[in-house]
Design an enzyme around this catalytic site. Structure first.
Site, PDB file in Angstrom:
ATOM      1  N   CYS A   9      35.912  38.112  39.403  1.00 28.34           N
ATOM      2  CA  CYS A   9      36.939  37.455  38.589  1.00 28.34           C
ATOM      3  C   CYS A   9      36.532  37.602  37.125  1.00 28.34           C
ATOM      4  CB  CYS A   9      37.129  35.994  39.005  1.00 28.34           C
ATOM      5  SG  CYS A   9      35.670  34.955  38.814  1.00 28.34           S
ATOM      6  N   ASN A  12      33.239  34.480  36.685  1.00 25.48           N
ATOM      7  CA  ASN A  12      32.293  34.322  37.813  1.00 25.48           C
ATOM      8  C   ASN A  12      31.770  32.877  37.916  1.00 25.48           C
ATOM      9  OD1 ASN A  12      29.070  35.658  38.888  1.00 25.48           O
ATOM     10  ND2 ASN A  12      30.849  35.238  40.132  1.00 25.48           N
ATOM     11  N   CYS A  14      34.496  30.297  38.793  1.00 31.47           N
ATOM     12  CA  CYS A  14      35.517  29.583  39.577  1.00 31.47           C
ATOM     13  C   CYS A  14      35.932  30.379  40.821  1.00 31.47           C
ATOM     14  CB  CYS A  14      36.765  29.274  38.729  1.00 31.47           C
ATOM     15  SG  CYS A  14      36.468  28.152  37.352  1.00 31.47           S
ATOM     16  N   ARG A  15      36.728  31.441  40.622  1.00 36.74           N
ATOM     17  CA  ARG A  15      37.368  32.102  41.766  1.00 36.74           C
ATOM     18  C   ARG A  15      36.423  32.972  42.592  1.00 36.74           C
ATOM     19  NH1 ARG A  15      41.881  34.779  38.213  1.00 36.74           N
ATOM     20  NH2 ARG A  15      40.097  34.681  36.790  1.00 36.74           N
ATOM     21  N   SER A  16      35.636  33.850  41.941  1.00 35.80           N
ATOM     22  CA  SER A  16      34.810  34.754  42.763  1.00 35.80           C
ATOM     23  C   SER A  16      33.646  34.053  43.469  1.00 35.80           C
ATOM     24  CB  SER A  16      34.351  35.991  41.974  1.00 35.80           C
ATOM     25  OG  SER A  16      33.586  35.657  40.840  1.00 35.80           O
ATOM     26  N   ASP A 127      44.051  32.070  37.617  1.00 37.46           N
ATOM     27  CA  ASP A 127      42.909  31.491  36.907  1.00 37.46           C
ATOM     28  C   ASP A 127      43.108  29.966  36.791  1.00 37.46           C
ATOM     29  OD1 ASP A 127      41.074  30.683  35.033  1.00 37.46           O
ATOM     30  OD2 ASP A 127      41.551  32.258  33.579  1.00 37.46           O
TER      31      ASP A 127
HETATM   32  P1  4NP Z   1      37.029  32.477  36.789  1.00 37.47           P
HETATM   33  O1  4NP Z   1      37.627  31.370  35.777  1.00 37.47           O
HETATM   34  O2  4NP Z   1      37.389  33.830  36.171  1.00 37.47           O
HETATM   35  O3  4NP Z   1      37.754  32.217  38.039  1.00 37.47           O
HETATM   36  O4  4NP Z   1      35.534  32.235  36.847  1.00 37.47           O
HETATM   37  C1  4NP Z   1      37.441  31.356  34.400  1.00 37.47           C
HETATM   38  C2  4NP Z   1      36.268  30.865  33.878  1.00 37.47           C
HETATM   39  C3  4NP Z   1      36.104  30.797  32.505  1.00 37.47           C
HETATM   40  C4  4NP Z   1      37.105  31.251  31.669  1.00 37.47           C
HETATM   41  C5  4NP Z   1      38.272  31.769  32.206  1.00 37.47           C
HETATM   42  C6  4NP Z   1      38.435  31.830  33.582  1.00 37.47           C
HETATM   43  N1  4NP Z   1      36.941  31.155  30.269  1.00 37.47           N
HETATM   44  O5  4NP Z   1      37.925  31.421  29.528  1.00 37.47           O
HETATM   45  O6  4NP Z   1      35.850  30.802  29.775  1.00 37.47           O
END
Ligand code: 4NP
Length: 161
Positions: A9, A12, A14-16, A127
């Site tokens: 993602c 790294n 939340c989703r992955s 996201d």
């Molecule tokens: P992820 O979520 O891609 O599912 O880990 C996010 C984590 C942080 C951010 C965006 C999405 N950020 O903008 O910092």
């Protein structure tokens, strides 16, 4: 044969990491956990070295998934060689991965998580970072469904590795 699968993602956190935990849980339920090497990474380096987002951890734990990975950035020169199947969570992740691919073999490894959905009709795992509780629950709903579909595909040899 062992399949090596990398979930990707943006951050790294939340989703992955959730995909990693959900996939491991689904494989364990089917008695297939020894058939896989599973990891996750982010296309960005924004959260490298951090544990998963506390909100994501809380929602995952309610469903019995413990998120214990530490964020790392996807490295094309290592990860395209180390993994057989690379699964992005949204279109932006897929575009970033395709840009980093070095050749056709790398490109063929890239898939999108929701392409394995069975019940849910979403084209991406959205996201959840800037949203509320429902976004984190949606991530887990989509991942539980798509990880089950991915395991089906791997069992039926629909996906090459
Ligand atoms: P992820 O979520 O891609 O599912 O880990 C996010 C984590 C942080 C951010 C965006 C999405 N950020 O903008 O910092």
């Amino acid at each position: 044969m062992i399949s090596k699968i990398l979930f990707v993602c943006l951050g790294n956190i939340c989703r992955s990491p959730s995909a990693e935990a959900v996939f491991k849980g689904s494989a364990k339920k089917r008695g297939m956990e020894s058939q896989f090497v599973i990891d996750s990474a982010g296309t960005s380096g924004w959260h490298v070295g951090e544990t998963s987002d506390k909100r994501m951890q809380k929602h995952a734990l309610k469903r019995g998934y413990s998120l214990d990975s530490v964020s790392r950035q996807f490295d094309p020169d290592v990860d395209f060689d180390r993994f057989d199947i690379i699964i992005g969570m949204d279109d932006e992740n897929i575009i970033a991965l395709k840009r980093m691919a070095r050749d056709m073999d790398d490109l063929k490894k890239i898939h999108k998580m929701t392409d394995f959905s069975k019940e849910w009709n979403y084209s991406e795992v959205p996201d959840p970072y800037y949203g509320g509780d429902e976004g984190f629950e949606l991530v887990l709903d989509l991942l539980e469904d798509a990880c089950s579909g991915l395991l089906d595909s791997l069992t039926q040899n629909d996906i090459k590795n």
